[in-house]
Scaffold this motif. Structure first.
Motif, PDB file in Angstrom:
ATOM      1  N   ASN A 103      38.650  44.435  63.538  1.00 48.24           N
ATOM      2  CA  ASN A 103      39.679  43.796  64.349  1.00 48.24           C
ATOM      3  C   ASN A 103      40.687  44.826  64.850  1.00 48.24           C
ATOM      4  N   PRO A 104      41.136  44.696  66.090  1.00 54.12           N
ATOM      5  CA  PRO A 104      42.188  45.590  66.573  1.00 54.12           C
ATOM      6  C   PRO A 104      43.463  45.371  65.764  1.00 54.12           C
ATOM      7  N   ALA A 105      44.142  46.453  65.434  1.00 53.47           N
ATOM      8  CA  ALA A 105      45.348  46.338  64.613  1.00 53.47           C
ATOM      9  C   ALA A 105      46.230  47.556  64.844  1.00 53.47           C
ATOM     10  N   ILE A 106      47.486  47.412  64.475  1.00 56.56           N
ATOM     11  CA  ILE A 106      48.417  48.532  64.452  1.00 56.56           C
ATOM     12  C   ILE A 106      48.498  49.007  63.007  1.00 56.56           C
ATOM     13  N   LEU A 107      48.154  50.270  62.778  1.00 59.58           N
ATOM     14  CA  LEU A 107      48.172  50.840  61.440  1.00 59.58           C
ATOM     15  C   LEU A 107      49.413  51.706  61.255  1.00 59.58           C
ATOM     16  N   GLN A 108      49.988  51.653  60.067  1.00 57.76           N
ATOM     17  CA  GLN A 108      51.077  52.571  59.747  1.00 57.76           C
ATOM     18  C   GLN A 108      50.560  53.597  58.755  1.00 57.76           C
ATOM     19  N   ALA A 109      50.635  54.874  59.139  1.00 60.71           N
ATOM     20  CA  ALA A 109      50.205  55.967  58.270  1.00 60.71           C
ATOM     21  C   ALA A 109      51.397  56.506  57.497  1.00 60.71           C
ATOM     22  N   SER A 110      51.134  56.961  56.286  1.00 62.01           N
ATOM     23  CA  SER A 110      52.217  57.511  55.461  1.00 62.01           C
ATOM     24  C   SER A 110      52.476  58.970  55.754  1.00 62.01           C
ATOM     25  N   GLY A 111      51.568  59.639  56.496  1.00 61.44           N
ATOM     26  CA  GLY A 111      51.681  61.073  56.754  1.00 61.44           C
ATOM     27  C   GLY A 111      50.718  61.837  55.860  1.00 61.44           C
ATOM     28  N   ASN A 112      50.201  62.931  56.374  1.00 64.09           N
ATOM     29  CA  ASN A 112      49.192  63.709  55.669  1.00 64.09           C
ATOM     30  C   ASN A 112      49.741  65.105  55.387  1.00 64.09           C
ATOM     31  N   ALA A 113      50.208  65.313  54.149  1.00 67.15           N
ATOM     32  CA  ALA A 113      50.755  66.616  53.771  1.00 67.15           C
ATOM     33  C   ALA A 113      49.672  67.674  53.662  1.00 67.15           C
ATOM     34  N   ASP A 114      48.415  67.264  53.538  1.00 68.81           N
ATOM     35  CA  ASP A 114      47.307  68.213  53.448  1.00 68.81           C
ATOM     36  C   ASP A 114      46.775  68.526  54.845  1.00 68.81           C
ATOM     37  N   SER A 115      47.624  69.190  55.639  1.00 71.61           N
ATOM     38  CA  SER A 115      47.274  69.553  57.013  1.00 71.61           C
ATOM     39  C   SER A 115      47.408  71.067  57.159  1.00 71.61           C
ATOM     40  N   TYR A 116      46.390  71.699  57.766  1.00 69.58           N
ATOM     41  CA  TYR A 116      46.312  73.157  57.741  1.00 69.58           C
ATOM     42  C   TYR A 116      45.873  73.697  59.102  1.00 69.58           C
ATOM     43  N   LEU A 117      45.895  75.018  59.220  1.00 68.38           N
ATOM     44  CA  LEU A 117      45.638  75.693  60.494  1.00 68.38           C
ATOM     45  C   LEU A 117      44.249  76.319  60.495  1.00 68.38           C
ATOM     46  N   ILE A 118      43.539  76.153  61.617  1.00 66.66           N
ATOM     47  CA  ILE A 118      42.254  76.817  61.820  1.00 66.66           C
ATOM     48  C   ILE A 118      42.400  77.789  62.985  1.00 66.66           C
ATOM     49  N   LEU A 119      42.171  79.065  62.736  1.00 64.91           N
ATOM     50  CA  LEU A 119      42.191  80.087  63.788  1.00 64.91           C
ATOM     51  C   LEU A 119      40.774  80.234  64.323  1.00 64.91           C
ATOM     52  N   ARG A 120      40.596  79.994  65.649  1.00 63.87           N
ATOM     53  CA  ARG A 120      39.249  80.022  66.226  1.00 63.87           C
ATOM     54  C   ARG A 120      39.156  80.910  67.461  1.00 63.87           C
ATOM     55  N   LYS A 152      42.794  73.082  64.835  1.00 69.58           N
ATOM     56  CA  LYS A 152      42.436  74.338  65.492  1.00 69.58           C
ATOM     57  C   LYS A 152      43.508  74.735  66.509  1.00 69.58           C
ATOM     58  N   ASN A 153      43.659  76.057  66.690  1.00 72.42           N
ATOM     59  CA  ASN A 153      44.518  76.491  67.790  1.00 72.42           C
ATOM     60  C   ASN A 153      43.891  76.046  69.111  1.00 72.42           C
ATOM     61  N   ALA A 154      44.694  75.971  70.167  1.00 72.94           N
ATOM     62  CA  ALA A 154      44.216  75.492  71.461  1.00 72.94           C
ATOM     63  C   ALA A 154      43.157  76.426  72.035  1.00 72.94           C
ATOM     64  N   THR A 155      42.398  75.948  73.019  1.00 77.58           N
ATOM     65  CA  THR A 155      41.351  76.760  73.627  1.00 77.58           C
ATOM     66  C   THR A 155      41.906  78.036  74.233  1.00 77.58           C
ATOM     67  N   SER A 156      43.168  78.027  74.631  1.00 72.99           N
ATOM     68  CA  SER A 156      43.798  79.232  75.168  1.00 72.99           C
ATOM     69  C   SER A 156      44.047  80.272  74.087  1.00 72.99           C
ATOM     70  N   GLY A 157      44.082  79.802  72.837  1.00 77.27           N
ATOM     71  CA  GLY A 157      44.456  80.665  71.720  1.00 77.27           C
ATOM     72  C   GLY A 157      45.850  80.372  71.198  1.00 77.27           C
ATOM     73  N   ASP A 158      46.564  79.450  71.839  1.00 72.41           N
ATOM     74  CA  ASP A 158      47.927  79.107  71.438  1.00 72.41           C
ATOM     75  C   ASP A 158      47.926  78.496  70.037  1.00 72.41           C
ATOM     76  N   VAL A 159      48.620  79.149  69.115  1.00 73.51           N
ATOM     77  CA  VAL A 159      48.702  78.683  67.734  1.00 73.51           C
ATOM     78  C   VAL A 159      49.873  77.726  67.543  1.00 73.51           C
ATOM     79  N   ALA A 160      50.908  77.875  68.370  1.00 76.19           N
ATOM     80  CA  ALA A 160      52.119  77.066  68.206  1.00 76.19           C
ATOM     81  C   ALA A 160      51.819  75.573  68.310  1.00 76.19           C
ATOM     82  N   VAL A 161      50.899  75.191  69.199  1.00 75.88           N
ATOM     83  CA  VAL A 161      50.609  73.762  69.355  1.00 75.88           C
ATOM     84  C   VAL A 161      49.938  73.207  68.101  1.00 75.88           C
ATOM     85  N   ALA A 162      49.129  74.039  67.421  1.00 74.03           N
ATOM     86  CA  ALA A 162      48.494  73.589  66.178  1.00 74.03           C
ATOM     87  C   ALA A 162      49.537  73.433  65.077  1.00 74.03           C
TER      88      ALA A 162
END
Length: 351
Positions: free
Chosen positions: A217-234, A186-196
């Motif tokens: 158990n506590p652990a350090i995870l390595q993520a591969s990255g999520n290409a399915d990431s999108y913008l929500i205008l609120r 989502k865009n920020a509460t201010s409406g800033d879209v750039a941060v999203a």
């Protein structure tokens, strides 16, 4: 005697169930796993623009009564056949409620609505409810607020959201990079879209971050990255509503400039409705007009809806109006059905 310097402001410590134990209590069978995988694939295809349908993420602001949510889910499922060629319905199943200062923090944090904070019970309710929703063959969406609790139920989620208050948080961007489903920022509460947009770019990348394993158990995870990431205008406090064509065009252009596929979801509530649920149809009508004019960057909408319109103050469960929100006010289901049909008609005309 040495002075105590650790946990000086911790009143009590309660053991937390581990994710694996909870998964054994509420297991996912092959049929449910297959449904969740297929649902994620369909959501991702729609948000990428490979599927011409539009997402409709519909449901209460937050869940406080599992029975009422299941009734709502059944009603949404019953509309699926009339929508399926144009609209893919996803149930809004939000268990954590971000607060500006204080207040009820959601079903997981305080399932009894009385300040007893039985978090283990809340996690049981959340996972059990999501399994029942999946058994109805309805895809579920949720907001990931606490960065570790998702390990308890993320396998049952088909779309995840990072909220306006946490979109600038590096740990939430890292979390999104490792989630197994499409994610909307989502865009920020201010409406800033750039941060999203920055958050989307960050989530595309690989990250290392601390979390819990399936065994707790506590652990350090390595993520591969999520290409399915999108913008929500609120919408936002400074920008005001940002669902109209100039805002959508600008957001899509900024996403392209950042090298991101311009997949946009319009939230009909929050800043876009100016906190008035009766304005959600106005937002949706504008979105439908944009779709019919050929705006293909809009890939989904969010609608806050429950069985009963409006909202009520939190109180003893037995005194609450069944099917009415205890957080943000919602549209009634009877007023939501026509919006879903209107959206489906607009998608069909846009083709």
């Amino acid at each position: 005697m040495s002075r105590q310097i650790a946990d000086t402001r911790i009143r009590k410590t309660t053991p937390l169930v581990n994710p694996g134990t909870l998964a054994q209590e509420f297991p996912v069978d092959e049929d449910v796993a297959s449904f969740i995988g297929d649902a994620r694939d369909q959501v991702a295809a729609i948000l990428r623009g490979d599927d011409p349908r539009v997402l409709a993420i519909v449901g209460p602001c937050s869940i406080h009564d599992p029975k009422a949510l299941l009734e709502f889910a059944g009603k949404l499922k019953a509309r699926e056949d009339s929508l399926k060629d144009a609209v893919y319905p996803v149930l809004r199943a939000y268990f954590e409620k971000p607060r500006t200062v204080i207040g009820w923090k959601g079903l997981i944090n305080d399932p009894d609505l009385d300040g007893s904070f039985r978090v283990n019970h809340g996690l049981q309710l959340a996972r059990g409810l999501l399994r029942q929703v999946a058994e109805l063959r309805i895809a579920a969406a949720t907001e990931f607020l606490d960065t570790t609790l998702g390990q308890y139920y993320a396998d049952l989620i088909s779309f995840g959201a990072i909220g306006a208050r946490t979109v600038e948080s590096q740990i939430h961007r890292e979390l999104a990079s490792g989630l197994s489903m499409p994610v909307g920022f989502k865009n920020a509460t201010s409406g800033d879209v750039a941060v999203a947009i920055d958050a989307i770019r960050s989530a595309h990348e690989s990250h290392w971050f601390p979390s819990l394993t399936h065994d707790g158990n506590p652990a350090i995870l390595q993520a591969s990255g999520n290409a399915d990431s999108y913008l929500i205008l609120r919408g936002g406090k400074d920008s005001g509503p940002n669902y109209s064509a100039p805002f959508v065009d600008a957001a899509a252009a900024n996403m392209r400039d950042a090298g991101i596929e311009p997949g946009i979801i319009v939230d009909c509530s929050h800043g876009n409705s100016e906190k008035d649920p009766q304005r959600q149809p106005i937002v949706l009508s504008d979105v439908c007009a944009q779709l019919e004019r050929g705006q293909n960057a809009i890939r989904g909408v969010m609608i806050e809806s429950h069985l009963v319109a409006g909202s009520q103050s939190i109180g003893p469960r037995e005194a609450l109006v069944y099917g009415q929100s205890i957080t943000d006010a919602c549209l009634a289901w009877e007023d939501t059905q026509p919006l879903l049909e209107q959206l489906a008609t607009a998608v069909r005309r846009s083709r």
